[in-house]
Write a protein that holds these residues in place. Structure first.
Motif, mmCIF file in Angstrom:
data_model
loop_
_atom_site.group_PDB
_atom_site.id
_atom_site.type_symbol
_atom_site.label_atom_id
_atom_site.label_comp_id
_atom_site.label_asym_id
_atom_site.label_seq_id
_atom_site.Cartn_x
_atom_site.Cartn_y
_atom_site.Cartn_z
ATOM 1 N N UNK A 164 17.556 75.518 4.691
ATOM 2 C CA UNK A 164 16.157 75.211 4.385
ATOM 3 C C UNK A 164 15.871 75.239 2.879
ATOM 4 N N UNK A 165 16.466 76.155 2.167
ATOM 5 C CA UNK A 165 16.228 76.227 0.721
ATOM 6 C C UNK A 165 16.812 75.018 0.002
ATOM 7 N N UNK A 166 17.974 74.560 0.448
ATOM 8 C CA UNK A 166 18.564 73.368 -0.160
ATOM 9 C C UNK A 166 17.727 72.129 0.145
ATOM 10 N N UNK A 167 17.202 72.044 1.368
ATOM 11 C CA UNK A 167 16.307 70.934 1.705
ATOM 12 C C UNK A 167 15.078 70.955 0.800
ATOM 13 N N UNK A 168 14.549 72.148 0.575
ATOM 14 C CA UNK A 168 13.373 72.285 -0.290
ATOM 15 C C UNK A 168 13.694 71.845 -1.714
ATOM 16 N N UNK A 169 14.854 72.245 -2.212
ATOM 17 C CA UNK A 169 15.253 71.840 -3.563
ATOM 18 C C UNK A 169 15.369 70.324 -3.675
#
Length: 343
Positions: free
Chosen positions: A242-247
């Motif tokens: 999820x954090x990579x998607x957000x980035x």
């Protein structure tokens, strides 16, 4: 606990206190007979978020006098419940899950019902607390197929015990919800005038979607988006983190992301969660799944009391504690939340 964690927790305590004030403190009444019961095995579930909830269950049961063990779960939720139904030495007694995804998995996206001919008895569910009911809508009887997109959160929770394998049922669902949503950044929202998935539909083939692996094959992926909204995306970047998607969403590598609504990155980055008026993404309340007739009444009551207290804001708070540059462990986050909420 690492020393740098303490200042973070101290600052977070104020927020938890505000959340707690809205619904009052929790309770965990010790059961004198709990120490005579065997160790309760609690599965971590299938996601990082469910691991935190598993530790909440463990903590509140320990405060009620029970011995607990939080253990790894199979990656597939169907494997989890089928293992629980067998009741073998690898089975867990309790595992957190999300109501909508569990229902979709058990019914192949609503296309079939494993107990279509069953006549549910009154003792099929351990979720007897009247707080579990959130609407007066009659629960649909199991049939060969049913429209999951037309089901309310209480319909889903009430249907789960009817489609779970024999020997497995649920306790009270929490109001805490963490479901998939299509999310865009402020620039994309302004450029295409997006506030709902309806607005997105005419641009779907022109935009790049960041989604978890397998998204296209889910009932709420390409099939649901196309059938309900006429949205047929064809340009994907697959990423489970999820954090990579957000980035990727933040730097413009993708235009639309499938993010969880209780993910802290949504609020922290001021993303626009596109409204879903046709309920492509169905309700996803936190629900405790248990082996039928295994847990003592005081253990079930302790978990139900926790469910009554846990809200969506708490999920966001716990997600923020356990992700980012300086995350703390799921157990530390759970212990902190329980202490601040009076358990």
């Amino acid at each position: 606990m690492k020393r740098w964690i303490l200042p973070i927790l101290a600052m977070m305590a104020a927020l938890v206190t505000v959340l707690s004030a809205c619904s009052g403190g929790g309770e965990a009444t010790p059961d004198p007979s709990a120490s005579d019961f065997r160790t309760i095995r609690i599965g971590k579930g299938t996601t990082h978020e469910s691991e935190v909830i598993a530790n909440l269950y463990a903590g509140v049961l320990q405060k009620s006098g029970y011995s607990t063990e939080v253990v790894d779960s199979p990656d597939d939720r169907l494997d989890v419940v089928n293992q629980m139904a067998k009741g073998d030495e690898n089975s867990v007694d309790l595992v957190p899950d999300y109501s909508g995804n569990l229902l979709l998995s058990l019914t192949d996206g609503g296309r079939k019902n494993p107990k279509a001919t069953a006549s549910p008895s009154s003792d099929q569910s351990d979720a007897s607390d009247p707080r579990a009911s959130k609407s007066a809508t009659p629960t649909p009887s199991p049939s060969a197929a049913f429209n999951v997109h037309g089901m309310s959160s209480s319909d889903i929770s009430s249907t789960l015990p009817k489609v779970l394998p024999d020997g497995v049922t649920t306790l009270n669902a929490s109001s805490a919800e963490n479901k998939d949503a299509l999310v865009v950044n402020q620039i994309t929202a302004a450029k295409y005038k997006l506030s709902t998935i309806n607005d997105l539909a005419e641009h779907c083939q022109d935009l790049k979607f960041g989604v978890p692996n397998g998204f296209e094959d889910t009932s709420y992926g390409n099939k649901g988006l196309n059938e309900l909204y006429g949205c047929a995306p064809n340009n994907f970047k697959h990423e489970d983190d999820q954090e990579k998607l957000s980035n990727d969403l933040d730097d413009g590598s993708i235009d639309v992301a499938d993010l969880y609504t209780a993910s802290a990155v949504v609020k922290d980055n001021n993303y626009v969660v596109l409204e879903d008026p046709k309920a492509n993404f169905i309700a996803q309340e936190v629900v405790p799944v248990v082996r039928s007739g295994e847990l003592p009444d005081s253990a079930k009551s302790a978990v139900n009391d926790l469910s009554a207290k846990l809200g969506t804001g708490d999920l966001v708070f716990l997600n923020r504690l356990t992700t980012g540059d300086k995350p703390i462990s799921s157990k530390d986050a759970a212990d902190f939340w329980l202490k601040e909420n009076g358990f």
